[in-house]
Enzyme design. Structure first.
Site, short mmCIF file in Angstrom:
data_model
loop_
_atom_site.label_atom_id
_atom_site.label_comp_id
_atom_site.label_asym_id
_atom_site.label_seq_id
_atom_site.Cartn_x
_atom_site.Cartn_y
_atom_site.Cartn_z
N ASN A 237 0.86 -1.19 0.00
CA ASN A 237 0.00 0.00 0.00
C ASN A 237 0.89 1.24 0.00
O ASN A 237 2.12 1.13 -0.05
CB ASN A 237 -0.95 -0.02 1.21
CG ASN A 237 -0.17 -0.09 2.50
OD1 ASN A 237 0.54 0.84 2.87
ND2 ASN A 237 -0.27 -1.22 3.20
N ASP A 306 -4.03 -6.83 5.17
CA ASP A 306 -4.95 -7.78 5.81
C ASP A 306 -4.86 -9.17 5.19
O ASP A 306 -5.20 -10.15 5.82
CB ASP A 306 -6.39 -7.27 5.68
CG ASP A 306 -6.63 -6.08 6.61
OD1 ASP A 306 -6.13 -6.12 7.74
OD2 ASP A 306 -7.28 -5.10 6.18
N LYS A 316 9.37 -16.33 -11.03
CA LYS A 316 8.52 -15.23 -11.50
C LYS A 316 7.29 -15.78 -12.24
O LYS A 316 7.43 -16.63 -13.12
CB LYS A 316 9.35 -14.34 -12.43
CG LYS A 316 8.64 -13.10 -12.88
CD LYS A 316 9.52 -12.26 -13.78
CE LYS A 316 8.70 -11.14 -14.39
NZ LYS A 316 9.40 -10.47 -15.48
N ASP A 333 -3.87 -10.34 12.75
CA ASP A 333 -4.10 -8.95 13.15
C ASP A 333 -3.20 -8.66 14.37
O ASP A 333 -3.48 -9.14 15.48
CB ASP A 333 -5.58 -8.73 13.49
CG ASP A 333 -5.88 -7.24 13.68
OD1 ASP A 333 -5.10 -6.56 14.39
OD2 ASP A 333 -6.87 -6.75 13.10
N PHE A 350 -4.45 2.93 14.66
CA PHE A 350 -4.84 3.95 13.69
C PHE A 350 -5.87 3.32 12.75
O PHE A 350 -5.75 2.14 12.42
CB PHE A 350 -3.63 4.39 12.86
CG PHE A 350 -2.86 5.55 13.45
CD1 PHE A 350 -2.24 5.42 14.68
CD2 PHE A 350 -2.77 6.75 12.77
CE1 PHE A 350 -1.53 6.48 15.23
CE2 PHE A 350 -2.07 7.82 13.31
CZ PHE A 350 -1.45 7.69 14.54
N LYS A 364 -13.74 -0.34 15.17
CA LYS A 364 -12.47 -1.08 15.38
C LYS A 364 -12.03 -1.03 16.83
O LYS A 364 -11.44 -1.99 17.34
CB LYS A 364 -11.38 -0.49 14.47
CG LYS A 364 -11.58 -0.90 13.02
CD LYS A 364 -10.55 -0.34 12.08
CE LYS A 364 -10.87 -0.86 10.68
NZ LYS A 364 -10.19 -0.18 9.61
N LYS A 368 -11.47 -4.64 18.17
CA LYS A 368 -10.08 -5.05 18.48
C LYS A 368 -9.77 -4.89 19.97
O LYS A 368 -8.67 -5.20 20.41
CB LYS A 368 -9.09 -4.25 17.63
CG LYS A 368 -9.29 -4.44 16.12
CD LYS A 368 -8.10 -3.95 15.32
CE LYS A 368 -8.40 -4.05 13.83
NZ LYS A 368 -7.20 -4.22 13.01
#
Ligand code: PMT
Length: 432
Positions: A237, A306, A316, A333, A350, A364, A368
């Site tokens: 990301n 995730d 490859k 997690d 966060f 969350k 969590k």
């Protein structure tokens, strides 16, 4: 005549002393006994540093001054010796000085370094890690916090390269003070004026280490994870690590012993932080587990994937005419696993959301079972991914606190104060 003078002003970052006078009551005595090293670089604002040394001494600081060769064109060592009450240091290769207080002793001496004025040239040298003058060598060698008060022409301040250099210094933990906006030597108006000396002295007095996390161990995760598909490709990301690294630096400034577990980033590890580099979510979990027993607080800023590919192909993956379907499996997690421990540390997560960030952060928080969630909106115009700015909302069982939009460095400092207040409320015996 006008053009050459203007060219010189432009190169050396001169500014013109105008603008309205801001009078603020100083926080007298807050720097009592603190050792402040004032570095002065080449620019007309160097004359303001005489007043700065005086103001710092009014606040109770012991002051030593280091001049760059260019600064001596604007201000004499004798003046600064008189106002600082100490000999002024100028040269890296002065055998007399090295026999007395040499550059390494000078780097070890201060509790705080302030570069005022800091020219564009000096900022670029620092960002490049150069140690070619006494002042740049001290900045590289010191473990004291470094504050920088830029002073330069507004176009120089606006240049992408200057912004990048300033952001680099901020990411290393430097505290950027200003600049102010106003009329400049070339007749232009805009940002680039050095902050007034009284204001710089007050900011330094206010930003003295608070010790709110003194004797506590803080574990921070930062950056993205990369989940390998094959030896050359990965799922990842846009996290740059800037927010997490700023949180780690702010925790150090608050007196904590800080460990950072970082996914792949282009950032230098922050000063005074023990940093472990990892790649995947599973590696991040192992690194967190290695340090979590001694942690009082976990701040999970990392953008952890995730999902990961069910299998990493040994070679490859070759393309052919057909589409490719990837099978993904859930990653652990990390934050939830830590919060589920029998005696968990104070846990801060966060939440990066593309809509209703505070609402989803609350979901969350509950799911969590963490103490505090920090919500930020991603993907829009002000996307925090990779940016030096962010906008945060704190969400916990008592409600919501908006910290507003600011630099990640300043937000991190405020966040650490908020985390410390909540940690001490939950653990009254640990109050400093
Ligand atoms: O790195 P920057 O470019 O500075 O950008 C900062 C940031 C946008 C990445 C940062 O501010 C941020 O929001 N980080 C958390 C991003 C995220 O993964 O949010 P989430 O809602 O998917 O996860 C919630 C929390 O669980 C996070 O604390 C995350 O670290 C944690 N988590 C998530 C998944 C997982 N497998 N393990 C986890 O520990």
């Amino acid at each position: 005549m006008y053009l050459p003078i203007c060219a010189v002003l432009y190169r050396t970052g001169l500014e013109f002393p105008t603008g309205s006078l801001t009078v603020r009551l100083p926080d007298m005595g807050k720097l009592n006994g603190r050792r402040v090293l004032v570095g002065i670089t080449g620019g007309i604002a160097a004359y303001k540093s005489v007043e700065l040394t005086r103001r710092l001494r009014e606040h109770g600081a012991e002051v030593r001054v280091v001049l760059t060769p260019a600064a001596k064109e604007f201000i004499t060592p004798l003046t600064l010796q008189a106002t600082s009450g100490n000999p002024v240091h100028e040269s890296l290769l002065d055998s007399d000085a090295e026999a007395g207080m040499g550059h390494i002793e000078l780097a070890r001496w201060p509790d705080q370094v302030i570069i005022a004025p800091a020219s564009a040239d000096f900022i670029a040298r620092l960002a490049a890690g150069l140690a070619d003058t006494l002042l740049s060598t001290i900045c590289l060698a010191t473990e004291a916090p470094v504050a920088i008060a830029p002073a330069m022409n507004r176009a120089m301040w606006d240049k992408a390269v200057t912004r990048r250099n300033v952001a680099t210094l901020e990411s290393w933990g430097a505290h950027i003070l200003g600049p102010d906006s106003g009329e400049q030597a070339c007749g232009e108006t805009g940002p680039g004026r050095m902050l007034e000396p009284g204001e710089i002295a007050s900011i330094l007095a206010r930003s003295e280490p608070t010790g709110v996390l003194q004797d506590l161990q803080v574990l921070v995760t930062a950056g993205p994870t990369w989940e390998a598909l094959d030896p050359v490709r990965a799922l990842t990301n846009h996290s740059s690590g800037k927010m997490g690294y700023a949180v780690a630096s702010a925790a150090v400034s608050a007196g904590a012993t800080v460990s950072l577990v970082s996914g792949p980033t282009a950032l230098e590890p922050p000063a005074m932080v023990s940093t472990r580099q990892v790649v995947s979510a599973e590696e991040m979990l192992s690194a967190v587990e290695a340090d979590i027993d001694s942690a009082d607080i976990l701040i999970s800023v990392a953008a952890v994937a995730d999902y990961r590919p069910a299998e990493i192909q040994p070679g490859k993956i070759k393309k052919d005419a057909s589409d490719l379907t990837l099978e993904l499996v859930r990653n652990p997690d990390i934050l939830a696993a830590v919060a589920a421990r029998p005696s968990p540390p104070f846990t801060v997560g966060f939440a990066a959301e593309t809509e209703r960030p505070a609402e989803q952060a609350r979901e969350k928080l509950i799911r969590k079972k963490v103490d505090l969630m920090v919500a930020n909106l991603v993907g829009g115009e002000d996307d925090p991914f990779g940016s030096d700015q962010n906008s945060l909302v704190l969400v916990d069982n008592d409600g919501e606190t908006a910290l507003g939009r600011d630099t990640k460095v300043r937000l991190a400092k405020t966040l650490i104060e908020e985390v410390a207040a909540r940690y001490h409320a939950k653990n009254p015996a640990a109050n400093p």
